[in-house]
Design an enzyme around this catalytic site. Structure first.
Site, PDB file in Angstrom:
ATOM      1  N   ARG A  47       0.856  -1.197   0.000  1.00 32.71           N
ATOM      2  CA  ARG A  47       0.000   0.000   0.000  1.00 32.71           C
ATOM      3  C   ARG A  47       0.888   1.242   0.000  1.00 32.71           C
ATOM      4  O   ARG A  47       0.623   2.218  -0.680  1.00 32.71           O
ATOM      5  CB  ARG A  47      -0.955   0.017   1.206  1.00 32.71           C
ATOM      6  CG  ARG A  47      -1.633   1.374   1.389  1.00 32.71           C
ATOM      7  CD  ARG A  47      -2.933   1.340   2.202  1.00 32.71           C
ATOM      8  NE  ARG A  47      -2.925   0.451   3.329  1.00 32.71           N
ATOM      9  CZ  ARG A  47      -2.236   0.646   4.468  1.00 32.71           C
ATOM     10  NH1 ARG A  47      -1.510   1.734   4.637  1.00 32.71           N
ATOM     11  NH2 ARG A  47      -2.290  -0.249   5.435  1.00 32.71           N
ATOM     12  N   TYR A  99     -16.399  17.249 -14.639  1.00 34.16           N
ATOM     13  CA  TYR A  99     -16.778  15.844 -14.806  1.00 34.16           C
ATOM     14  C   TYR A  99     -17.851  15.469 -13.771  1.00 34.16           C
ATOM     15  O   TYR A  99     -17.735  15.799 -12.592  1.00 34.16           O
ATOM     16  CB  TYR A  99     -15.528  14.962 -14.628  1.00 34.16           C
ATOM     17  CG  TYR A  99     -15.810  13.493 -14.695  1.00 34.16           C
ATOM     18  CD1 TYR A  99     -16.125  12.879 -15.906  1.00 34.16           C
ATOM     19  CD2 TYR A  99     -15.786  12.706 -13.554  1.00 34.16           C
ATOM     20  CE1 TYR A  99     -16.406  11.526 -15.969  1.00 34.16           C
ATOM     21  CE2 TYR A  99     -16.059  11.352 -13.607  1.00 34.16           C
ATOM     22  CZ  TYR A  99     -16.369  10.767 -14.812  1.00 34.16           C
ATOM     23  OH  TYR A  99     -16.645   9.425 -14.875  1.00 34.16           O
ATOM     24  N   ASP A 171      -7.435  19.114 -13.952  1.00 30.63           N
ATOM     25  CA  ASP A 171      -7.747  17.778 -14.456  1.00 30.63           C
ATOM     26  C   ASP A 171      -7.360  17.786 -15.942  1.00 30.63           C
ATOM     27  O   ASP A 171      -8.019  18.414 -16.760  1.00 30.63           O
ATOM     28  CB  ASP A 171      -9.241  17.490 -14.259  1.00 30.63           C
ATOM     29  CG  ASP A 171      -9.645  16.094 -14.747  1.00 30.63           C
ATOM     30  OD1 ASP A 171      -8.950  15.534 -15.612  1.00 30.63           O
ATOM     31  OD2 ASP A 171     -10.681  15.575 -14.275  1.00 30.63           O
ATOM     32  N   LYS A 196      -8.595   6.855 -19.432  1.00 32.04           N
ATOM     33  CA  LYS A 196      -8.888   7.389 -20.756  1.00 32.04           C
ATOM     34  C   LYS A 196      -7.658   7.289 -21.662  1.00 32.04           C
ATOM     35  O   LYS A 196      -7.213   6.202 -21.940  1.00 32.04           O
ATOM     36  CB  LYS A 196      -9.408   8.826 -20.623  1.00 32.04           C
ATOM     37  CG  LYS A 196     -10.448   9.006 -19.494  1.00 32.04           C
ATOM     38  CD  LYS A 196     -11.751   8.259 -19.737  1.00 32.04           C
ATOM     39  CE  LYS A 196     -12.650   8.172 -18.504  1.00 32.04           C
ATOM     40  NZ  LYS A 196     -12.989   9.432 -17.862  1.00 32.04           N
TER      41      LYS A 196
HETATM   42  C1  PLP Z   1     -13.434   9.752 -16.529  1.00 30.09           C
HETATM   43  C2  PLP Z   1     -13.038  11.039 -15.940  1.00 30.09           C
HETATM   44  C3  PLP Z   1     -12.801  11.175 -14.560  1.00 30.09           C
HETATM   45  C4  PLP Z   1     -13.007  10.024 -13.583  1.00 30.09           C
HETATM   46  O1  PLP Z   1     -12.089   9.007 -13.787  1.00 30.09           O
HETATM   47  P1  PLP Z   1     -12.367   7.447 -13.477  1.00 30.09           P
HETATM   48  O2  PLP Z   1     -11.107   6.797 -13.898  1.00 30.09           O
HETATM   49  O3  PLP Z   1     -13.569   7.041 -14.275  1.00 30.09           O
HETATM   50  O4  PLP Z   1     -12.622   7.339 -12.011  1.00 30.09           O
HETATM   51  C5  PLP Z   1     -12.378  12.400 -14.092  1.00 30.09           C
HETATM   52  N1  PLP Z   1     -12.205  13.453 -14.917  1.00 30.09           N
HETATM   53  C6  PLP Z   1     -12.434  13.367 -16.245  1.00 30.09           C
HETATM   54  C7  PLP Z   1     -12.226  14.565 -17.110  1.00 30.09           C
HETATM   55  C8  PLP Z   1     -12.859  12.161 -16.800  1.00 30.09           C
HETATM   56  O5  PLP Z   1     -13.112  12.093 -18.117  1.00 30.09           O
END
Ligand code: PLP
Length: 381
Positions: A47, A99, A171, A196
């Site tokens: 961890r 998001y 982000d 992504k």
């Molecule tokens: C998908 C997404 C998230 C969340 O991520 P997960 O891996 O699904 O938990 C956060 N910010 C953006 C811009 C996203 O497209």
């Protein structure tokens, strides 16, 4: 170093223990101590740290021009760890089209811990300061945002944050470190849903954080170890593997996206196209200045919801699915899918029309994607 070189040679590339060219999957929870507290390479319990995860964390730190990286079990786990920097009574400012999962975590979870958020329009940078209160401790932005690809000025956001002693967060999921690096623009923390583009193959759920601030790094590391939302060694390995081709994939994604936009802008059935590459897009110049390329997320509007449904039913290479950023092209209707939980009047006020279609353009052949979309749109005439 060229970014494509950095993708291959950044982080920990050769396994220091065996010389293996890739970092192996260290599928272990604990590590031998030669005497009490005498660890061979500093690893004690997975961890806290694991060599496969360390390889990934070093790579994202390098790619974002930071000094420290952290890998989490999902993008939301990474975002949650960043929110845990705040204390009870603290306030943060965040873009209103953030998001959906981030919105949900802030309004249904972190609010219960006394953390308050104001969701504001950050595209008009001069209006941000009026929302800053004595309790405000963080400025959090997503640029470009979802689904209308609204652009916020990263450098000016960082400046405002510095002046008011706020932690600034970007982000960077839609852009990836290949096309946009917020840290050198003055941002404190950059984060990714690595599910992504970074993973890129629709086979891993993961989140990453990077920083070059030693104090914030220590605090995020403490939160990561204390609350435990870490990424396992298998998924860390898969991410490193996926990220090696990020540059190649993003080049093709960009090529395909620009060709598709070219066609969409000329098609009679398309009312409007949303993408920061377009000169008429709000804050296009700012995007050009702060980014080195373009995301494959593009939105366009057709007449109504029935038209949108019809286009989608005729597509061959665009899979109807949520998510984005993988090798295969995806299509969605925000009003019926990702943004369905937002009341219709608020949705429309935000500019999310019922006939809005969102694409996540993949790496297929350019001509196939353009002609597939064209034939589907042609059925609307
Ligand atoms: C998908 C997404 C998230 C969340 O991520 P997960 O891996 O699904 O938990 C956060 N910010 C953006 C811009 C996203 O497209």
């Amino acid at each position: 170093m060229n970014k494509k070189t950095q993708l291959i040679h950044g982080g920990m590339t050769t396994d220091p223990y065996t010389g293996a060219v890739t970092t192996p999957i260290y599928q272990t929870s604990t590590y031998l101590q030669d005497g009490i507290g005498d660890m061979r390479q500093g690893y004690e319990y997975s961890r806290s740290a694991n060599p496969t995860r360390s390889a990934l964390e070093g790579l994202i730190a390098d790619l974002e021009q930071g000094t420290h990286g952290f890998a989490f079990g999902s993008g939301m786990a990474a975002i949650s760890a960043v929110m845990m920097l705040l204390d009870k009574g603290d306030h943060l400012l965040i873009n209103s089209d953030v998001y959906g999962g981030t919105y949900r975590a802030l309004t249904k979870v972190f609010n219960r811990f006394g953390i308050e958020a104001d969701f504001i329009d950050t595209t008009h940078i001069d209006t941000i300061e009026q929302y800053i209160k004595p309790e405000t401790k963080m400025l959090y932005i997503e640029t470009p945002s979802n689904p209308l690809l609204r652009v916020t000025d990263i450098k000016k956001s960082a400046e405002i944050a510095q002046q008011h002693n706020l932690i600034s967060v970007v982000d960077n999921t839609f852009m990836t470190p290949y096309f946009q690096n917020p840290l050198p623009l003055g941002i404190d923390l950059v984060l990714h849903s690595a599910t992504k583009y970074l993973g890129g193959h629709s086979d891993v759920v993961a989140g990453l954080v990077a920083t070059k601030d030693a104090d914030l790094a220590e605090r995020i590391g403490f939160i990561q170890n204390s609350t435990g939302g870490v990424l396992g060694p298998q998924d860390s390995y898969l991410l490193v593997r996926g990220m090696k081709t990020l540059g190649l994939r993003m080049d093709q994604v960009q090529r395909n996206t620009l060709a598709i936009i070219d066609m969409l802008q000329q098609h009679q059935a398309v009312k409007q196209v949303f993408h920061p590459s377009m000169a008429e897009h709000l804050n296009h110049e700012i995007h050009q200045a702060q980014a080195e390329g373009h995301t494959g997320v593009v939105a366009f509007e057709v007449e109504d919801i029935e038209s949108a449904k019809q286009v989608i039913s005729k597509l061959q290479y665009f899979t109807l699915a949520e998510s984005l950023g993988a090798v295969e092209s995806l299509v969605s209707v925000p009003a019926l899918m990702t943004h369905a939980s937002i009341p219709k009047d608020i949705r429309q006020k935000e500019g999310i029309a019922d006939g809005l279609i969102r694409l996540s353009v993949g790496i297929e052949g350019t001509e196939d994607l353009v002609s597939d979309l064209t034939q589907a749109l042609d059925t609307l005439k």
